[in-house]
Design an enzyme around this catalytic site. Structure first.
Site, PDB file in Angstrom:
ATOM      1  N   GLY A 148      -4.111  -5.067  -4.435  1.00 60.14           N
ATOM      2  CA  GLY A 148      -4.735  -4.162  -5.138  1.00 60.14           C
ATOM      3  C   GLY A 148      -4.465  -3.050  -5.766  1.00 60.14           C
ATOM      4  N   HIS A 149      -4.790  -2.560  -7.294  1.00 57.03           N
ATOM      5  CA  HIS A 149      -3.914  -1.408  -7.385  1.00 57.03           C
ATOM      6  C   HIS A 149      -5.142  -0.379  -7.835  1.00 57.03           C
ATOM      7  CE1 HIS A 149       0.321  -3.081  -8.185  1.00 57.03           C
ATOM      8  NE2 HIS A 149      -0.467  -2.720  -6.980  1.00 57.03           N
ATOM      9  N   GLN A 179       2.473  -6.519  -3.322  1.00 59.16           N
ATOM     10  CA  GLN A 179       2.479  -6.100  -1.463  1.00 59.16           C
ATOM     11  C   GLN A 179       3.368  -5.815  -1.249  1.00 59.16           C
ATOM     12  OE1 GLN A 179       2.315  -9.692  -2.293  1.00 59.16           O
ATOM     13  NE2 GLN A 179      -0.739  -8.946  -2.880  1.00 59.16           N
ATOM     14  N   LYS A 189       1.891   1.856  -4.973  1.00 57.78           N
ATOM     15  CA  LYS A 189       1.827   1.828  -6.588  1.00 57.78           C
ATOM     16  C   LYS A 189       1.879   1.836  -7.424  1.00 57.78           C
ATOM     17  CE  LYS A 189       3.125  -2.472  -4.690  1.00 57.78           C
ATOM     18  NZ  LYS A 189       2.977  -2.062  -3.008  1.00 57.78           N
ATOM     19  N   ASP A 198       0.602  -1.565  -0.027  1.00 53.00           N
ATOM     20  CA  ASP A 198      -0.747  -0.102   0.321  1.00 53.00           C
ATOM     21  C   ASP A 198       1.326   1.169  -0.231  1.00 53.00           C
ATOM     22  OD1 ASP A 198      -1.917  -1.679   0.226  1.00 53.00           O
ATOM     23  OD2 ASP A 198      -2.206  -1.616   2.138  1.00 53.00           O
TER      24      ASP A 198
HETATM   25  P1  IMP Z   1      -2.041 -12.903   2.247  1.00 53.20           P
HETATM   26  O1  IMP Z   1      -1.247 -12.931   1.270  1.00 53.20           O
HETATM   27  O2  IMP Z   1      -3.585 -12.706   2.062  1.00 53.20           O
HETATM   28  O3  IMP Z   1      -2.063 -14.308   2.927  1.00 53.20           O
HETATM   29  O4  IMP Z   1      -1.716 -12.021   3.307  1.00 53.20           O
HETATM   30  C1  IMP Z   1      -0.874 -12.528   4.488  1.00 53.20           C
HETATM   31  C2  IMP Z   1      -0.483 -10.600   4.730  1.00 53.20           C
HETATM   32  O5  IMP Z   1      -0.125 -10.043   3.813  1.00 53.20           O
HETATM   33  C3  IMP Z   1      -1.925  -9.811   5.714  1.00 53.20           C
HETATM   34  O6  IMP Z   1      -1.187  -9.444   6.605  1.00 53.20           O
HETATM   35  C4  IMP Z   1      -2.321  -8.914   4.885  1.00 53.20           C
HETATM   36  O7  IMP Z   1      -3.244  -7.824   5.257  1.00 53.20           O
HETATM   37  C5  IMP Z   1      -0.798  -8.501   3.664  1.00 53.20           C
HETATM   38  N1  IMP Z   1      -1.014  -8.298   2.790  1.00 53.20           N
HETATM   39  C6  IMP Z   1      -1.739  -9.432   1.203  1.00 53.20           C
HETATM   40  N2  IMP Z   1      -1.755  -8.488   0.044  1.00 53.20           N
HETATM   41  C7  IMP Z   1      -1.885  -7.105   0.258  1.00 53.20           C
HETATM   42  C8  IMP Z   1      -2.020  -6.282   0.011  1.00 53.20           C
HETATM   43  O8  IMP Z   1      -1.665  -5.988  -1.172  1.00 53.20           O
HETATM   44  N3  IMP Z   1      -1.318  -4.885   0.667  1.00 53.20           N
HETATM   45  C9  IMP Z   1      -1.108  -5.009   2.048  1.00 53.20           C
HETATM   46  N4  IMP Z   1      -1.282  -5.738   2.324  1.00 53.20           N
HETATM   47  C10 IMP Z   1      -1.442  -7.401   1.780  1.00 53.20           C
END
Ligand code: IMP
Length: 430
Positions: free
Chosen positions: A40-41, A224, A16, A13
């Site tokens: 999410g973009h 991420q 990007k 977040d």
């Molecule tokens: P997962 O990727 O759904 O397994 O989540 C694992 C961790 O990564 C959690 O803390 C999510 O909130 C975080 N996370 C996953 N994708 C994103 C992203 O695009 N932005 C911010 N945090 C993310």
């Protein structure tokens, strides 16, 4: 001709979307190399808002090749609906503009169910995931029981792959109190979605090699952030893939020498969604204010993000593990109006000062941030397009950030609008 990797240098977040969009206009090929629709973009182009999760940002720009690499985990049903939504917005997507690596692992409904069951059943195991099945799909990939894109082409292979996965999943599901998987329904559903995915399937490693030889500009789009990296993040509160820049090569099938410039996206303060350590987290009015001014709600889950001061110590660490050549500093304008700003420059642990965050969880929990204070600025930096538009104290803040993270600013973003960007060094010109 340079090829650029964009990675988040904090917990995701970092903004990007805007930078990737800005760079994708100058690229020929845009490739996703890890993660899935947990990302999410949001892109705003000529007033139109596009929400992307699984698709590379390049799809909304005509004349580009967008690539989903083997390092990604792909939910085929989600992809089909994302494509439909974009088509309804007038975006053209065809096998000429979108390619999916044949060896990309698929996220099945059983992965999402497992992810959510684990998150809801046991507070000790809770990670705060997006619930989209990302972790379980990567587990199956490494466990050699995942269904991959190429398997969709042959019903006999598909059955074998599904059966291999179900031996494992049915056992797990029994333990979690979930019903066993409806094999026939799953196979039927996969057979139904298969043509819509196979249309885009390609040997991406080969396409990328040819693009490289033809001198095309490649943009590797990370998702991420480096602190969520499976190896170098705040484990176990991480995502299940390598997020750092080295993954760009293995995630599409090119050599590491393909990468000429690594751009780290860095927010001028810190946020995180989900559980896990966050040394500079604020639980006071300042934190509240950062969240409100920065609109810190997740694009994918809508969750409120935790907010805190800029942690130079952690960003120095992520710039090192990703080999960042320059950063794009985003959301500086959110700091407008703060009388004083704090930057974390190290940690105190058991009477010692550390210049990195230790790996052991108990040590991380005992670390307290060592802050440096800087004067803030009352003027608005929103929309600044040159250094001359910035107040002196804002420039001092940026310069201090550069010093502390040991990495120069290549771009400075001062609002969600793409033109509100100060270009210091063009990553593609390297
Ligand atoms: P997962 O990727 O759904 O397994 O989540 C694992 C961790 O990564 C959690 O803390 C999510 O909130 C975080 N996370 C996953 N994708 C994103 C992203 O695009 N932005 C911010 N945090 C993310």
């Amino acid at each position: 001709m340079a090829n650029v990797v964009v990675v988040g240098a904090q917990w995701g977040d970092e903004g990007k979307g805007k930078i990737v969009d800005w760079l994708s206009e100058r690229a020929d090929v845009i490739a996703r190399f890890q993660g899935g629709h947990n990302a999410g973009h949001t892109l705003v182009i000529d007033g139109e808002v596009y929400k992307l999760h699984a698709l590379p940002s390049g799809v909304v720009r005509g004349g580009k090749l967008s690539v989903i690499g083997n390092g990604v985990v792909l939910d085929p049903w989600h992809l089909v609906s994302e494509i439909e939504t974009l088509r309804a917005q007038g975006v053209e997507i065809s096998p000429e503009t979108l390619m999916i690596a044949e060896n990309t692992p698929l996220i099945l409904p059983i992965h999402g169910e497992l992810d959510r069951a684990r998150e809801s059943q046991n507070s000790v195991a809770k990670i705060g995931t997006t619930g989209r099945g990302i972790g379980p799909a990567y587990e199956d990939k490494v466990g050699r029981r995942v269904v991959r894109v190429a398997d969709l082409a042959d019903p006999a292979t598909l059955e074998l792959r599904v059966d291999r996965a179900l031996i494992h999943h049915d056992a797990l599901r029994r333990g979690l109190g979930l019903e066993s998987v409806d094999r026939e329904a799953l196979l039927a559903s996969l057979a139904e979605v298969a043509p819509a995915i196979l249309e885009y399937a390609a040997p991406v490693w080969k396409v990328m090699t040819e693009a490289r030889k033809a001198g095309k500009r490649i943009l590797f789009e990370g998702a991420q952030g480096a602190l969520l990296d499976i190896d170098f993040g705040t484990y176990p509160f991480v995502t299940s893939s390598n997020v750092i820049a080295g993954q760009a090569a293995t995630g599409v099938g090119v050599g590491p020498g393909t990468i000429d410039f690594v751009l780290g996206i860095v927010k001028a303060y810190t946020t995180r969604v989900g559980e896990g350590p966050f040394p500079t987290e604020l639980h006071d009015d300042d934190g509240q204010r950062l969240g409100e001014r920065g609109h810190e709600f997740g694009t994918t889950t809508g969750r409120k993000r935790r907010c805190g001061w800029f942690d130079a110590c952690l960003v120095r660490q992520t710039c090192a593990t990703s080999g960042v050549n320059g950063i794009s500093l985003t959301k500086l304008d959110v700091l407008d109006g703060f009388e004083r700003l704090k930057i974390c420059v190290g940690y105190e642990l058991d009477g010692e000062t550390l210049d990195y965050l230790p790996t052991a969880a108990d040590q991380q929990a005992r670390c307290t941030p060592v802050y440096e204070e800087m004067p803030g600025w009352s003027e608005s930096t929103e929309g600044a397009r040159s250094w001359a538009d910035l107040p002196a104290n804002a420039i001092k803040y940026v310069r201090r950030v550069e010093e502390l993270i040991d990495c120069p600013v290549a771009l400075l973003s001062t609002s969600p609008e793409r033109e509100d960007t100060i270009l210091v060094r063009d990553p593609f010109a390297d």
